[in-house]
Design an enzyme around this catalytic site. Structure first.
Site, PDB file in Angstrom:
ATOM      1  N   TYR A  61       0.619  -1.189  -0.102  1.00 35.83           N
ATOM      2  CA  TYR A  61       0.216  -0.026   0.472  1.00 35.83           C
ATOM      3  C   TYR A  61       0.845   1.019   0.004  1.00 35.83           C
ATOM      4  CZ  TYR A  61      -4.302  -2.812   1.441  1.00 35.83           C
ATOM      5  OH  TYR A  61      -4.873  -4.087   1.519  1.00 35.83           O
ATOM      6  N   PHE A 225     -13.777  -4.989  -0.392  1.00 30.73           N
ATOM      7  CA  PHE A 225     -15.083  -4.624  -1.184  1.00 30.73           C
ATOM      8  C   PHE A 225     -16.131  -4.592  -0.284  1.00 30.73           C
ATOM      9  CE2 PHE A 225     -12.770  -5.530  -4.835  1.00 30.73           C
ATOM     10  CZ  PHE A 225     -11.529  -4.871  -4.952  1.00 30.73           C
ATOM     11  N   PRO A 226     -17.055  -4.857   0.295  1.00 33.77           N
ATOM     12  CA  PRO A 226     -18.089  -5.244   1.400  1.00 33.77           C
ATOM     13  C   PRO A 226     -18.681  -4.015   0.718  1.00 33.77           C
ATOM     14  CG  PRO A 226     -16.650  -2.943   2.724  1.00 33.77           C
ATOM     15  CD  PRO A 226     -15.722  -3.779   0.950  1.00 33.77           C
ATOM     16  N   LEU A 227     -18.995  -2.975   0.110  1.00 34.07           N
ATOM     17  CA  LEU A 227     -19.701  -2.329  -0.872  1.00 34.07           C
ATOM     18  C   LEU A 227     -19.989  -2.523  -2.221  1.00 34.07           C
ATOM     19  CD1 LEU A 227     -20.385   1.104   1.224  1.00 34.07           C
ATOM     20  CD2 LEU A 227     -21.094  -1.322   1.673  1.00 34.07           C
ATOM     21  N   GLY A 228     -18.902  -3.546  -2.550  1.00 38.13           N
ATOM     22  CA  GLY A 228     -19.234  -3.746  -4.220  1.00 38.13           C
ATOM     23  C   GLY A 228     -18.781  -2.861  -4.935  1.00 38.13           C
ATOM     24  N   GLY A 229     -18.535  -2.632  -6.411  1.00 35.78           N
ATOM     25  CA  GLY A 229     -18.136  -1.928  -7.481  1.00 35.78           C
ATOM     26  C   GLY A 229     -17.233  -0.919  -6.923  1.00 35.78           C
ATOM     27  N   PRO A 232     -14.820  -0.568 -12.548  1.00 32.37           N
ATOM     28  CA  PRO A 232     -16.385  -0.700 -13.327  1.00 32.37           C
ATOM     29  C   PRO A 232     -16.421  -2.393 -13.459  1.00 32.37           C
ATOM     30  CG  PRO A 232     -14.401   0.888 -14.057  1.00 32.37           C
ATOM     31  CD  PRO A 232     -14.039   0.311 -12.871  1.00 32.37           C
TER      32      PRO A 232
END
Length: 312
Positions: A61, A225-229, A232
């Site tokens: 990171y 990615f707990p909220l997805g998206g 693209p």
């Protein structure tokens, strides 16, 4: 608007014998504050004030920048040694990739046993620790993300051998896995896996069987990615009408509903949402105080899981 208690980290969960806040902090986005180190340190201090005691990071990171900020922010809390005794911030890192600033994506895999050992050493140095409480082996079994090719296709047993040796040497406290399949987890169980990090959200629930195994084996489930998206083509939790309906009814944001659903879904779930913004940090932590009634949970459970069409 429903009254929601003051922000807190949503209680604790077990992570390999460590009591960690169920809402932790994913440090990847601290790289966005590369030009304002003081702001990055202040954000980490604020996380602790809100009840967060679990920070997820990696040497790759910001090519060491993020680890250095964590070291400076929590120097007193960790004492420059192992922070797994519960007295300070529990830092979890990962290995299996390395920066590739000139590549098509800014990372390349580093899966060979010698690379895993070198990465642990780099993490120890940049974090200023004698031992890292938990280190996740980031494989490439599941997406979205990189796929292993050539000499980066490494047998799991060879990787677990070096991770186990590092644990025996006292350089890491426990072993986690990331981006793995159900078969990989089953094969790795004898090594003593304490957590699994896979891409997972309300709208992307392909790993339900793997999650069930984690519950049965008392393995912490740490979805990224707990909220997805995140890329693209991937479905977003905040696009689901059912999520918006729940958010409106409770007077919270759709993103908070997505995080709250994860916490309600299984008791072993530990979240590591990331941000570089203090207000967003507080909103993420406040999701731990949201209570979803059975009817709301049933409506959210019925949201269709979609895979999306993302390709790296």
């Amino acid at each position: 608007m429903a009254e929601i208690p003051a922000p807190h980290a949503g209680g604790t969960a077990d992570l390999g014998g460590l009591a960690v806040s169920r809402i932790g902090f994913g440090a990847m986005q601290l790289e966005r504050l590369h030009g304002d180190r003081d702001a990055a340190i202040a954000l980490l201090h604020r996380a602790v004030e809100l009840g967060v005691n679990h920070v997820d990071t990696a040497q790759f990171y910001g090519d060491g920048f993020v680890n250095g900020v964590i070291r400076d922010a929590y120097r007193d809390a960790t004492g420059g040694s192992d922070s797994s005794d519960g007295s300070g911030v529990i830092v979890v890192s990962k290995v299996g990739a390395t920066p590739d600033t000139g590549g098509r994506v800014p990372l390349r895999l580093a899966q060979r046993p010698d690379e895993l050992r070198a990465s642990v050493e780099d993490n120890l140095k940049s974090l200023g620790l004698d031992r890292i409480p938990v280190v996740n082996l980031r494989r490439a079994d599941s997406g979205p993300g990189l796929r292993a090719e050539g000499d980066q296709v490494v047998d799991l047993d060879d990787q677990l051998a070096v991770m186990t040796a590092l644990r025996d040497e006292g350089k890491i406290g426990a072993i986690g896995l990331s981006a793995v399949s159900l078969d990989t987890l089953r094969r790795a169980l004898p090594a003593g896996v304490v957590c699994v990090q896979n891409s997972y959200s309300l709208v992307a629930r392909e790993d339900e069987e793997l999650l069930a195994l984690c519950v049965a084996e008392n393995i912490a489930w740490v979805p990224f990615f707990p909220l997805g998206g995140a890329f693209p083509g991937l479905p977003k939790v905040t696009d689901a009408p059912e999520v918006h309906a729940a958010a409106e009814a409770l007077g919270v944001t759709p993103a908070q509903i997505g995080l709250a659903w994860l916490l309600h879904h299984t008791p072993n779930t530990v979240l590591i949402p990331g941000t570089a913004d203090p207000a967003h940090l507080a909103a993420n932590v406040a999701a731990g105080a949201i209570r979803l009634d059975p009817a709301t949970l049933a409506a959210l459970d019925a949201v269709k899981s979609r895979t999306g069409d993302f390709e790296l």
